[in-house]
Design a protein around this motif. Sequence first.
Motif, short mmCIF file in Angstrom:
data_model
loop_
_atom_site.label_atom_id
_atom_site.label_comp_id
_atom_site.label_asym_id
_atom_site.label_seq_id
_atom_site.Cartn_x
_atom_site.Cartn_y
_atom_site.Cartn_z
N VAL A 162 0.85 -1.25 0.09
CA VAL A 162 0.07 0.21 0.12
C VAL A 162 0.88 1.20 0.13
CG1 VAL A 162 -1.63 1.14 1.27
CG2 VAL A 162 -1.78 -1.17 1.22
N ALA A 215 -14.59 -2.09 -3.76
CA ALA A 215 -13.86 -2.82 -2.82
C ALA A 215 -12.78 -2.15 -2.09
CB ALA A 215 -13.47 -4.18 -3.18
N LEU A 216 -11.81 -1.41 -3.08
CA LEU A 216 -10.37 -0.80 -2.66
C LEU A 216 -10.74 0.61 -1.93
CD1 LEU A 216 -8.30 -1.20 -5.99
CD2 LEU A 216 -8.28 -2.52 -3.47
N LYS A 240 -11.57 -0.51 1.52
CA LYS A 240 -10.40 -1.04 2.00
C LYS A 240 -9.81 0.13 2.60
CE LYS A 240 -6.03 -3.55 1.07
NZ LYS A 240 -5.25 -4.49 0.22
N VAL A 241 -9.67 1.27 1.85
CA VAL A 241 -8.88 2.46 2.19
C VAL A 241 -9.55 3.24 3.29
CG1 VAL A 241 -8.20 4.66 1.80
CG2 VAL A 241 -7.74 2.71 0.27
N GLN A 242 -11.10 3.11 3.39
CA GLN A 242 -11.92 3.72 4.20
C GLN A 242 -11.54 3.05 5.75
OE1 GLN A 242 -15.96 2.36 4.08
NE2 GLN A 242 -16.77 4.31 4.84
N HIS A 243 -11.36 1.65 6.00
CA HIS A 243 -11.05 0.92 6.77
C HIS A 243 -9.84 1.11 7.57
CE1 HIS A 243 -14.84 -1.15 7.81
NE2 HIS A 243 -14.96 -1.12 6.28
N ILE A 244 -8.81 1.34 6.57
CA ILE A 244 -7.45 1.58 7.05
C ILE A 244 -7.21 2.83 7.71
CG2 ILE A 244 -4.94 1.92 6.18
CD1 ILE A 244 -5.34 -0.06 3.76
N THR A 303 -16.93 6.82 1.53
CA THR A 303 -16.40 6.39 0.30
C THR A 303 -17.26 6.87 -0.67
OG1 THR A 303 -17.98 4.53 0.14
CG2 THR A 303 -15.84 3.93 1.26
#
Length: 333
Positions: A71, A157-158, A161-165, A176
């Motif tokens: 990442v 989905a990406l 993923k970034v939202q959660h990171i 998002t």
Amino acid sequence: MNISIIGGGAWGTTLAQVLSDNGNDVLIRDINEEFIKKINETHKHPYFEGVIPSNIKATNSLNEALAFSDVIVLCVPTKVMRMVLHEINTLITNKKLFVNVSKGIEPSTSFRVSQIVAEEINPLYLEGYVALSGPSHAEEVILRKVTSLVAASTDEALAIKVQHIFSNDKYIRVYTSDDVIGVECGGSMKNAIAIVSGVASGMGLGENARAFLITRGIKEIIAITQALGGKMETVYGLSGIGDLIVTASSMNSRNFQCGLKIGQGMSVSEAEGKVVQSVEGIRAIEAGYEIGKKYKIDLPIINAAYEVVKGNLNAKEALEGLLKRSLKTEKYW
Ligand SMILES: NC(=O)c1ccc[n+]([C@@H]2O[C@H](COP(=O)([O-])OP(=O)(O)OC[C@H]3O[C@@H](n4cnc5c(N)ncnc54)[C@H](O)[C@@H]3O)[C@@H](O)[C@H]2O)c1
């Protein structure tokens, strides 16, 4: 998880702390040896008073940063973005997710960072692209003050993923979006309007004039966003009006500060030199002007700002030109 950040200035270092708070190890790549030494030896950064977490390390080696994580957070000034991506492409050996947090459009091509990534990075090594933007002064986030951002990708989905990171339930909330163009345009062009707002303050105009220029500036951001294929409603969100609220009237905004100095009579280069960190708004004005010409859209405020930036008009003459325009109906779409 391991995460690499390319560019360890104010925002890169601040996001490193967010990512560390969220349980990640972070490696920052920067070219400033003073920053690297200070982070590694004292867990401090010259731009901030406090100490940053000890699992944030720094390096000047791009190879090391690429090997550290899949990442890659891009946080360099957009004027060096193409060069940095070109360098990354010569060294990259496996698929990476690129998260761009820099805000700008390349004036010569009118390209947003997503387009520069697509042009410079071999698709074999591109897992995907997410633009992360929104109202976020580093000076507040480093103090863990409540902040919201938006993660935009064509790959849902990406974006999630970034939202959660980046999200946590203490001080960072990430939404998002599927409108990468809208998020990138809003994040870039609000810097142009923040400069205009600063110029108005520097000239001694009142709050009424600033509200006029900011509100009509939003119309121009919408026009640019739509011309490039983004959605008007995205401009109404965090990355557009949200970021404009935070940028166009705050002394924490280096774009506002730069405009303020221009309005007080300094040349553009003098004003830029007075602000320590990157000022993206001057290039955003140039990019906006070029987009207006290319797509034949009416951008009176950005065009007036362009003439000031190029030294063809002073701020007073530019304002007089705006006020002499023929009278209009107020329309936003
Ligand atoms: N500061 C903020 O509050 C903030 C918030 C959101 C977004 N941004 C955006 O983030 C971007 C960076 O802003 P900033 O405030 O961190 O700027 P900055 O000037 O503080 O930092 C930029 C960093 O990039 C480094 N750099 C330059 N060339 C490099 C290269 N080739 N490789 C690696 N590093 C390199 C510089 O040494 C510097 O440390 C801008 O586009 C800005 O609009 C900033």
